[in-house]
Design a protein around this motif. Structure first.
Motif, PDB file in Angstrom:
ATOM      1  N   GLN A   1       0.844  -1.183   0.000  1.00 39.88           N
ATOM      2  CA  GLN A   1       0.000   0.000   0.000  1.00 39.88           C
ATOM      3  C   GLN A   1       0.884   1.238   0.000  1.00 39.88           C
ATOM      4  O   GLN A   1       1.992   1.215   0.546  1.00 39.88           O
ATOM      5  CB  GLN A   1      -0.908   0.008   1.228  1.00 39.88           C
ATOM      6  N   ARG A   2       0.368   2.300  -0.598  1.00 41.07           N
ATOM      7  CA  ARG A   2       1.161   3.533  -0.697  1.00 41.07           C
ATOM      8  C   ARG A   2       0.324   4.727  -0.279  1.00 41.07           C
ATOM      9  O   ARG A   2      -0.834   4.847  -0.659  1.00 41.07           O
ATOM     10  CB  ARG A   2       1.659   3.713  -2.136  1.00 41.07           C
ATOM     11  N   TRP A   3       0.923   5.600   0.539  1.00 42.29           N
ATOM     12  CA  TRP A   3       0.286   6.840   0.982  1.00 42.29           C
ATOM     13  C   TRP A   3       1.214   8.011   0.700  1.00 42.29           C
ATOM     14  O   TRP A   3       2.446   7.867   0.699  1.00 42.29           O
ATOM     15  CB  TRP A   3      -0.006   6.812   2.477  1.00 42.29           C
ATOM     16  N   ASP A   4       0.625   9.177   0.486  1.00 44.53           N
ATOM     17  CA  ASP A   4       1.398  10.400   0.314  1.00 44.53           C
ATOM     18  C   ASP A   4       1.622  11.070   1.667  1.00 44.53           C
ATOM     19  O   ASP A   4       1.004  10.711   2.666  1.00 44.53           O
ATOM     20  CB  ASP A   4       0.689  11.361  -0.637  1.00 44.53           C
ATOM     21  N   ALA A   5       2.482  12.075   1.693  1.00 45.57           N
ATOM     22  CA  ALA A   5       2.824  12.780   2.925  1.00 45.57           C
ATOM     23  C   ALA A   5       1.625  13.552   3.471  1.00 45.57           C
ATOM     24  O   ALA A   5       0.733  13.965   2.732  1.00 45.57           O
ATOM     25  CB  ALA A   5       3.985  13.733   2.666  1.00 45.57           C
ATOM     26  N   SER A   6       1.617  13.759   4.794  1.00 47.63           N
ATOM     27  CA  SER A   6       0.587  14.559   5.451  1.00 47.63           C
ATOM     28  C   SER A   6       1.204  15.217   6.681  1.00 47.63           C
ATOM     29  O   SER A   6       2.386  15.006   6.987  1.00 47.63           O
ATOM     30  CB  SER A   6      -0.607  13.685   5.856  1.00 47.63           C
ATOM     31  N   ASN A   7       0.406  16.005   7.418  1.00 42.57           N
ATOM     32  CA  ASN A   7       0.915  16.673   8.610  1.00 42.57           C
ATOM     33  C   ASN A   7       0.874  15.786   9.852  1.00 42.57           C
ATOM     34  O   ASN A   7       1.473  16.101  10.870  1.00 42.57           O
ATOM     35  CB  ASN A   7       0.118  17.960   8.872  1.00 42.57           C
TER      36      ASN A   7
ATOM     37  N   ARG B   1      10.327   2.330 -12.308  1.00 39.70           N
ATOM     38  CA  ARG B   1       9.664   2.125 -13.600  1.00 39.70           C
ATOM     39  C   ARG B   1       8.653   3.223 -13.915  1.00 39.70           C
ATOM     40  O   ARG B   1       8.476   3.609 -15.065  1.00 39.70           O
ATOM     41  CB  ARG B   1       8.973   0.758 -13.619  1.00 39.70           C
ATOM     42  N   GLU B   2       8.001   3.737 -12.864  1.00 42.75           N
ATOM     43  CA  GLU B   2       6.930   4.719 -13.064  1.00 42.75           C
ATOM     44  C   GLU B   2       7.364   6.157 -12.770  1.00 42.75           C
ATOM     45  O   GLU B   2       6.554   7.072 -12.860  1.00 42.75           O
ATOM     46  CB  GLU B   2       5.737   4.339 -12.183  1.00 42.75           C
ATOM     47  N   ARG B   3       8.632   6.318 -12.387  1.00 46.24           N
ATOM     48  CA  ARG B   3       9.187   7.648 -12.094  1.00 46.24           C
ATOM     49  C   ARG B   3       8.354   8.387 -11.040  1.00 46.24           C
ATOM     50  O   ARG B   3       7.848   9.491 -11.274  1.00 46.24           O
ATOM     51  CB  ARG B   3       9.291   8.486 -13.369  1.00 46.24           C
ATOM     52  N   TRP B   4       8.220   7.769  -9.875  1.00 46.55           N
ATOM     53  CA  TRP B   4       7.495   8.426  -8.788  1.00 46.55           C
ATOM     54  C   TRP B   4       8.185   9.732  -8.407  1.00 46.55           C
ATOM     55  O   TRP B   4       9.402   9.888  -8.589  1.00 46.55           O
ATOM     56  CB  TRP B   4       7.440   7.523  -7.569  1.00 46.55           C
ATOM     57  N   GLU B   5       7.407  10.624  -7.812  1.00 48.28           N
ATOM     58  CA  GLU B   5       7.936  11.906  -7.347  1.00 48.28           C
ATOM     59  C   GLU B   5       7.516  12.137  -5.894  1.00 48.28           C
ATOM     60  O   GLU B   5       6.412  11.756  -5.486  1.00 48.28           O
ATOM     61  CB  GLU B   5       7.398  13.046  -8.212  1.00 48.28           C
ATOM     62  N   GLY B   6       8.384  12.773  -5.105  1.00 49.18           N
ATOM     63  CA  GLY B   6       8.032  13.188  -3.760  1.00 49.18           C
ATOM     64  C   GLY B   6       8.128  12.090  -2.715  1.00 49.18           C
ATOM     65  O   GLY B   6       8.774  11.059  -2.905  1.00 49.18           O
ATOM     66  N   VAL B   7       7.448  12.316  -1.570  1.00 49.28           N
ATOM     67  CA  VAL B   7       7.491  11.418  -0.415  1.00 49.28           C
ATOM     68  C   VAL B   7       6.346  10.414  -0.482  1.00 49.28           C
ATOM     69  O   VAL B   7       5.197  10.792  -0.757  1.00 49.28           O
ATOM     70  CB  VAL B   7       7.392  12.221   0.900  1.00 49.28           C
ATOM     71  N   HIS B   8       6.664   9.155  -0.206  1.00 45.34           N
ATOM     72  CA  HIS B   8       5.653   8.102  -0.197  1.00 45.34           C
ATOM     73  C   HIS B   8       5.896   7.164   0.978  1.00 45.34           C
ATOM     74  O   HIS B   8       7.036   6.810   1.279  1.00 45.34           O
ATOM     75  CB  HIS B   8       5.692   7.295  -1.502  1.00 45.34           C
ATOM     76  N   PHE B   9       4.809   6.743   1.641  1.00 49.82           N
ATOM     77  CA  PHE B   9       4.883   5.760   2.711  1.00 49.82           C
ATOM     78  C   PHE B   9       4.468   4.413   2.140  1.00 49.82           C
ATOM     79  O   PHE B   9       3.426   4.301   1.484  1.00 49.82           O
ATOM     80  CB  PHE B   9       3.955   6.133   3.865  1.00 49.82           C
ATOM     81  N   ILE B  10       5.266   3.384   2.418  1.00 52.70           N
ATOM     82  CA  ILE B  10       5.039   2.070   1.837  1.00 52.70           C
ATOM     83  C   ILE B  10       4.872   1.033   2.942  1.00 52.70           C
ATOM     84  O   ILE B  10       5.760   0.861   3.782  1.00 52.70           O
ATOM     85  CB  ILE B  10       6.220   1.642   0.934  1.00 52.70           C
ATOM     86  N   ALA B  11       3.733   0.337   2.960  1.00 48.08           N
ATOM     87  CA  ALA B  11       3.491  -0.721   3.946  1.00 48.08           C
ATOM     88  C   ALA B  11       2.841  -1.911   3.268  1.00 48.08           C
ATOM     89  O   ALA B  11       2.287  -1.797   2.160  1.00 48.08           O
ATOM     90  CB  ALA B  11       2.608  -0.206   5.076  1.00 48.08           C
ATOM     91  N   GLY B  12       2.911  -3.057   3.936  1.00 47.22           N
ATOM     92  CA  GLY B  12       2.358  -4.265   3.373  1.00 47.22           C
ATOM     93  C   GLY B  12       0.843  -4.316   3.481  1.00 47.22           C
ATOM     94  O   GLY B  12       0.255  -3.744   4.408  1.00 47.22           O
TER      95      GLY B  12
END
Length: 222
Positions: free
Chosen positions: A176-182, A206-217
């Motif tokens: 799962q992927r989430w973007d940054a927050s406060n 492969r997809e050229r992601w940009e910025g901060v991402h949180f990655i969890a199972g």
């Protein structure tokens, strides 16, 4: 062909990224090693990979490594009592070695110490943060702050695993992927295996992601 340089290619995360990226025919993997003898520590792959001895503290050495790279995966895990500016200075050194090329993308394996708490502090400042990794937690917080000030997010992506980052966890093949927050405190309860996190890193390449991402199972305990 996309040339991808992996810094930290012999580490646990780097090995997983290298193995998975090498399965794509349009990607040429370049594994950075400290010395030629480290080549024996690299995993076996179906497709041939290139290797490049790199002194990460030497601009000329870094230049030789990154001059033909389209993407750099920074999977180096610096240990010990490192200064809090170590990681951001390393990122700057990579960019300097690339001679200011605007099309170079650096994808960094981030640290949970940079997570934002509801009280305005970072996770590395919390009593629950492991003392033995405190220097790295501070350094990752400084790196994230620096990256978020860069004028273009197209030049970087910063992927953060949760505190429960499991070396020997099974590869489920999804995440799962989430973007940054406060307020990122809920992410502290997540977990992921090294293998599944590496899958996310490969997708970021492969997809050229940009910025901060949180990655969890997806299928691991939360």
């Amino acid at each position: 062909m996309t040339n991808v340089l992996i810094l930290g290619a012999t580490g646990r995360t780097g090995v997983s990224v290298l193995q998975q990226l090498s399965t794509y025919e349009y990607i040429q993997v370049i594994a950075a090693v400290r010395q030629d003898s480290d080549i024996s520590r690299l995993p076996k792959t179906k497709s041939p990979i290139q290797t490049k001895p790199v002194d990460i503290n030497n601009i000329s050495s870094l230049h030789c490594a990154v001059e033909k790279a389209d993407i750099v995966v920074n999977a180096i895990r610096m240990r010990g009592d490192i200064p809090e500016t170590t990681l951001l200075e390393f990122d700057k050194r990579i960019r300097k070695a690339a001679d200011g090329r605007k099309n170079l993308v650096i994808i960094t394996v981030g640290g949970a110490g940079s997570l934002k708490m509801s009280n305005g502090k970072r996770f590395w400042q919390d009593v629950a943060f492991p003392e033995r990794t405190l220097p790295r937690g501070r350094a990752h917080s400084r790196l994230r702050d620096y990256l978020e000030t860069l004028p273009s997010p197209k030049s970087w992506a910063y992927l953060i695993p949760p505190p429960a980052y499991i070396p020997n966890g099974l590869r489920v093949g999804s995440y799962q992927r989430w973007d940054a927050s406060n307020d990122e405190m809920s992410f502290l309860k997540k977990s992921i295996s090294y293998e599944d996190f590496a899958t996310a890193v490969c997708d970021a390449v492969r997809e050229r992601w940009e910025g901060v991402h949180f990655i969890a199972g997806e299928n691991l305990p939360t």
